[in-house]
Enzyme design. Structure first.
Site, mmCIF file in Angstrom:
data_model
loop_
_atom_site.group_PDB
_atom_site.id
_atom_site.type_symbol
_atom_site.label_atom_id
_atom_site.label_comp_id
_atom_site.label_asym_id
_atom_site.label_seq_id
_atom_site.Cartn_x
_atom_site.Cartn_y
_atom_site.Cartn_z
ATOM 1 N NE ARG A 124 41.733 38.684 29.946
ATOM 2 C CZ ARG A 124 40.295 38.907 29.945
ATOM 3 N NH1 ARG A 124 39.854 40.082 29.332
ATOM 4 N NH2 ARG A 124 39.592 38.145 30.528
ATOM 5 C CE1 TYR A 133 41.747 39.410 40.725
ATOM 6 C CE2 TYR A 133 39.678 38.908 39.443
ATOM 7 C CZ TYR A 133 41.285 38.777 39.491
ATOM 8 O OH TYR A 133 41.993 38.558 38.575
ATOM 9 C CG HIS A 168 36.699 37.165 34.700
ATOM 10 N ND1 HIS A 168 37.173 37.478 36.106
ATOM 11 C CD2 HIS A 168 37.822 37.235 34.110
ATOM 12 C CE1 HIS A 168 38.186 37.838 36.122
ATOM 13 N NE2 HIS A 168 38.648 37.589 34.983
ATOM 14 C CG HIS A 223 48.099 39.180 35.315
ATOM 15 N ND1 HIS A 223 47.064 39.174 34.518
ATOM 16 C CD2 HIS A 223 47.757 38.281 36.495
ATOM 17 C CE1 HIS A 223 45.959 38.526 35.301
ATOM 18 N NE2 HIS A 223 46.371 38.045 36.344
ATOM 19 N NE ARG A 225 42.487 40.553 33.675
ATOM 20 C CZ ARG A 225 41.282 40.689 33.495
ATOM 21 N NH1 ARG A 225 40.913 41.907 32.960
ATOM 22 N NH2 ARG A 225 40.297 39.831 33.463
#
Length: 373
Positions: free
Chosen positions: A207, A347, A338, A312, A315
């Site tokens: 991040r 993803y 997460h 972003h 990432r």
């Protein structure tokens, strides 16, 4: 033993119960034979115990009086203020909740009694909430959390927030990850002192707040491990360095070996000196501002033919690369920091497009076997 009993601590005076939210509820049976609860829940068990101790002293010294009933039932505005004050939140999260309450929730529902809010009222409020999809989901999730606590505390019997899926963010568009060639072009288009940021953010799926707080001491180049222990936020425009938002975000990320030489070169030429030296910093020597990075990033991404890319998206790109490499759901969650599998699953789904390529490769393999046979 039921779940309710399992979370209740028995004692000679009163009881403390740990709620599903993690907060604590204290109650005792008074001289009148009626069970009385604390007027609010507690963040820590020791605070609930302290409240009970005060009540016990009052009872034993004959100073205890039957609590007077509230002059009127609680409004959502009053209860929400107490709910927010009782939460241990990161500064950015508190500001975000304050924004959602003041601009989108309380102007419509604030005067309603929490005992009188109905599913129909919530549906009407939600339907008239004209914000972006992310803000709309966040506002609903906050209202749902507040009223769920009211249910736990016995103030209402059931939550009126019954709109399925309203707490989930429905993205208006999918983020298309960068290709390897685009990453190289993007890196070359950045100022030399910021070039490492592109592959490091992508291949380690970091991040922005994590990467701009990275210091020399956070990278173990011998072991090839990056330690995420802090992050930068800017609540109210003020730079704040704090622990990551969730415990899952505190993690060790193994660095792909192919970018280690670039990191060592960056250490020699661009990182601040000393163990606490920042890897990337602004013109004043402090933390790199998002606006400053964005200025250079937009020029480089346009030169790479991908003006849609954002910091972003790096990432996101790294997460898709990891999924394509065969990472399991648990491995993705650990690498990305997460707390729930839903985000990591995005993803995996994004990498599912490789199935066509894999099928073509299988055919090529079959053809080569057939030719050699």
């Amino acid at each position: 033993m039921t779940g309710r009993q399992k979370h209740r601590t028995r004692r000679t005076f009163g009881a403390v119960r740990r709620l599903p939210s993690g907060r604590y509820q204290a109650s005792f049976i008074g001289p009148d034979g009626v069970r009385h609860g604390a007027p609010h829940t507690f963040t820590a068990k020791i605070d609930a115990d302290g409240w009970l101790s005060h009540q016990r002293v009052a009872v034993e010294s004959d100073r205890w009086e039957t609590p007077k009933p509230r002059s009127r039932p609680l409004s959502l505005a009053v209860y929400a203020e107490d709910w927010l004050a009782g939460r241990d939140l990161k500064p950015n999260t508190r500001l975000h909740y304050r924004w959602a309450l003041d601009l989108h929730i309380l102007p419509v529902l604030g005067d309603a009694l929490i005992t009188g809010i109905t599913p129909a009222m919530v549906r009407s409020w939600h339907a008239d909430l004209h914000t972006g999809p992310t803000a709309k989901a966040h506002c609903y999730a906050l209202l749902k959390s507040i009223l769920a606590t009211a249910v736990e505390e016995g103030l209402v019997s059931t939550t009126p927030c019954k709109i399925k899926g309203a707490s989930k963010v429905v993205r208006s568009r999918d983020i298309r990850p960068a290709t390897l060639a685009e990453l190289h072009t993007l890196t070359d288009g950045m100022p030399e002192r910021l070039q490492l940021l592109v592959p490091l953010a992508a291949w380690c799926a970091l991040r922005f707040g994590e990467i701009t707080e990275l210091r020399r001491k956070d990278l173990d180049l011998r072991a090839g491990v990056l330690h995420i222990r802090r992050g930068v936020t800017r609540p109210g425009g003020h730079v704040t360095v704090d622990t990551p938002k969730t415990q899952a975000s505190v993690r060790d990320v193994h660095i792909p070996p192919h970018i280690l030489p670039a990191i060592r070169q960056h250490f020699r030429k661009h990182a601040q000196t000393g163990a606490d030296g920042l890897l990337f910093y602004g013109g004043n020597g402090g933390h790199l501002a998002h606006a400053s990075l964005l200025y250079h990033f937009q020029r480089a991404s346009t030169a790479a033919g991908r003006p849609d890319l954002t910091p972003h998206a790096l990432r996101h790109t790294g997460a898709v690369f990891a999924a394509q490499s065969g990472a399991t759901l648990a491995e993705l969650m650990a690498r990305l920091g997460h707390t729930t599998p839903e985000m990591a699953m995005r993803y995996q789904h994004a990498s599912a497009g490789r199935d066509k390529i894999l099928a073509q490769q299988l055919s090529q393999l079959a053809e080569s076997i057939g030719t050699s046979g």
